[in-house]
Motif scaffolding. Structure first.
Motif, PDB file in Angstrom:
ATOM      1  N   ASP A  27       0.815  -1.207   0.000  1.00  0.00           N
ATOM      2  CA  ASP A  27       0.000   0.000   0.000  1.00  0.00           C
ATOM      3  C   ASP A  27       0.856   1.268   0.000  1.00  0.00           C
ATOM      4  OD1 ASP A  27      -2.797  -0.861   0.278  1.00  0.00           O
ATOM      5  OD2 ASP A  27      -2.935   1.075   1.339  1.00  0.00           O
TER       6      ASP A  27
ATOM      7  N   PHE B  91       4.023   1.559  -0.798  1.00  0.00           N
ATOM      8  CA  PHE B  91       4.810   1.622  -2.025  1.00  0.00           C
ATOM      9  C   PHE B  91       3.956   2.118  -3.189  1.00  0.00           C
ATOM     10  CE2 PHE B  91       6.466  -0.450  -5.896  1.00  0.00           C
ATOM     11  CZ  PHE B  91       7.701   0.157  -5.927  1.00  0.00           C
ATOM     12  N   LEU B  92       2.757   1.595  -3.229  1.00  0.00           N
ATOM     13  CA  LEU B  92       1.802   1.969  -4.265  1.00  0.00           C
ATOM     14  C   LEU B  92       1.535   3.465  -4.244  1.00  0.00           C
ATOM     15  CD1 LEU B  92       0.582  -0.130  -6.045  1.00  0.00           C
ATOM     16  CD2 LEU B  92      -1.419  -0.214  -4.577  1.00  0.00           C
TER      17      LEU B  92
ATOM     18  N   THR C 126       4.794   5.460  -5.235  1.00  0.00           N
ATOM     19  CA  THR C 126       5.402   5.252  -6.550  1.00  0.00           C
ATOM     20  C   THR C 126       4.414   5.225  -7.698  1.00  0.00           C
ATOM     21  OG1 THR C 126       7.015   3.915  -5.348  1.00  0.00           O
ATOM     22  CG2 THR C 126       7.112   3.842  -7.745  1.00  0.00           C
ATOM     23  N   PHE C 127       3.220   4.737  -7.440  1.00  0.00           N
ATOM     24  CA  PHE C 127       2.254   4.620  -8.533  1.00  0.00           C
ATOM     25  C   PHE C 127       0.949   5.332  -8.227  1.00  0.00           C
ATOM     26  CE2 PHE C 127       5.205   1.118  -9.180  1.00  0.00           C
ATOM     27  CZ  PHE C 127       5.456   1.203 -10.535  1.00  0.00           C
TER      28      PHE C 127
END
Lengths: 129, 129
Positions: A85, A87-88, A91-92
Motif C-alpha cells: 500500500d 509503495f503503491l 510510486t504509482f
DNA sequence: TTCTAACTACGAAATTATTCGTAAATAAAT
DNA sequence: ATTTATTTACGAATAATTTCGTAGTTAGAA
C-alpha cells in the motif's frame, strides 16, 4: 484488530521478519546465520534489531532458555499488504493497475504465472457477480 | 545507457521527480507550491533536496534565469521499474506473481482495470508466440 | 573448579535522509 | 535610490536507522 495499527517495519526489520515467517520462532544465532548466507551482518547488529523489534511489540521473546527465542507477532500477508500500500501510494499514485502493469511488463512472467494470474482475475470477477 | 546506473531516489526525491515527470521542467517555487497542496514543506527544504539531486546527476539545472529551472534526467518508467524491482526483492522474494496477486487481492480493482490487465496479459502471451 | 565460548545488555558511533536558519545576491516595487 | 520580496548557497541541527564495541552473565568443556 479493529483500528489499524499500521506497522511499518524498516528494511532490516523486514529482513528478519521474512526469516521468522519462513522458519518460525528462532534464536538470534539462527537468524544471523541465515542473514550471513547472503551478506555479512554482525551478530550484535542482528541482536540489537531484534531487541528493538521486541520493544516495539513486533516480536515476542521467550526467555526461558539462555538462547532467547523470538517469534513474529504480526501477520505476514497483512504486513506485506501494508508495505505494498505504501509503495503503491509513493510510486504509482496508489493505482494497483499501474503497478501490476509495470510488474507484468518488466518481469517476463512465465506462462504458468500468467495462468495463475488469469485464474485469480476470474475469481475476482466471479466474486463480484 | 549500457551499464545500469541503478538510481535509487529517496522518498522525498521521488516526490519531486513525480512532479517533474508530470509537469515538466520546473522552478523550485513551483515544485514547492505543488508539494504544499498536500502537506507543509519548507521552501528551503525543497530547494536543498533539488540541489542534492542535481549534484547526484538526477536533475539538470538551467541557471540562465534567476529562478533556476530543474528537469529530470532519469526516465520515469525505468526508474519506477527499478524501484519496483527493489521492492519486489525486499518484500516478495523477487516474485512478480506474488506481488501481483497480493495487489489484485488487496485492492478491489474495478472491472475496467481487470479488463486492461487481461488485455495486457494476452499481449504478453502473443508476443512470446 | 577454572577456563573458554556463546549469549545478552547497553550505549555510543556511524550513516543516511530530512529539515531548517541565516546570509548573500538579485530583482522588483515604491 | 531605497526598501522589500524572492531566490540561491551553505552549513548545521534533527531524526531515524543501522552498526559496533565492550562489559557482564551464563553454560559448557577441559
Amino acid at each position: 484488530m479493529s483500528l489499524k495499527n499500521k506497522i511499518n517495519p524498516t528494511e532490516s526489520e523486514l529482513e528478519i521478519l521474512q526469516l521468522l515467517w519462513e522458519f518460525g520462532p528462532s534464536s538470534v544465532r539462527f537468524v544471523n546465520d541465515k542473514q550471513n548466507e547472503n551478506k555479512e551482518v554482525g551478530y550484535t547488529t542482528t541482536l540489537k534489531i531484534m531487541q528493538i523489534m521486541a520493544d516495539k511489540g513486533i516480536l515476542i521473546v521467550n526467555k526461558e532458555q539462555r538462547q532467547h527465542v523470538y517469534s513474529s507477532v504480526i501477520d505476514e500477508s497483512e504486513t506485506k499488504g501494508n508495505l505494498l500500500d505504501g509503495f503503491l501510494k509513493k510510486t504509482f499514485s496508489g493505482s494497483a493497475k499501474k503497478l501490476v502493469m509495470q510488474a507484468l511488463g518488466n518481469h517476463n512472467p512465465s506462462k504458468e504465472e500468467l495462468e495463475e494470474i488469469k485464474k485469480l482475475i476470474s475469481e475476482i470477477e466471479n466474486k463480484s457477480k
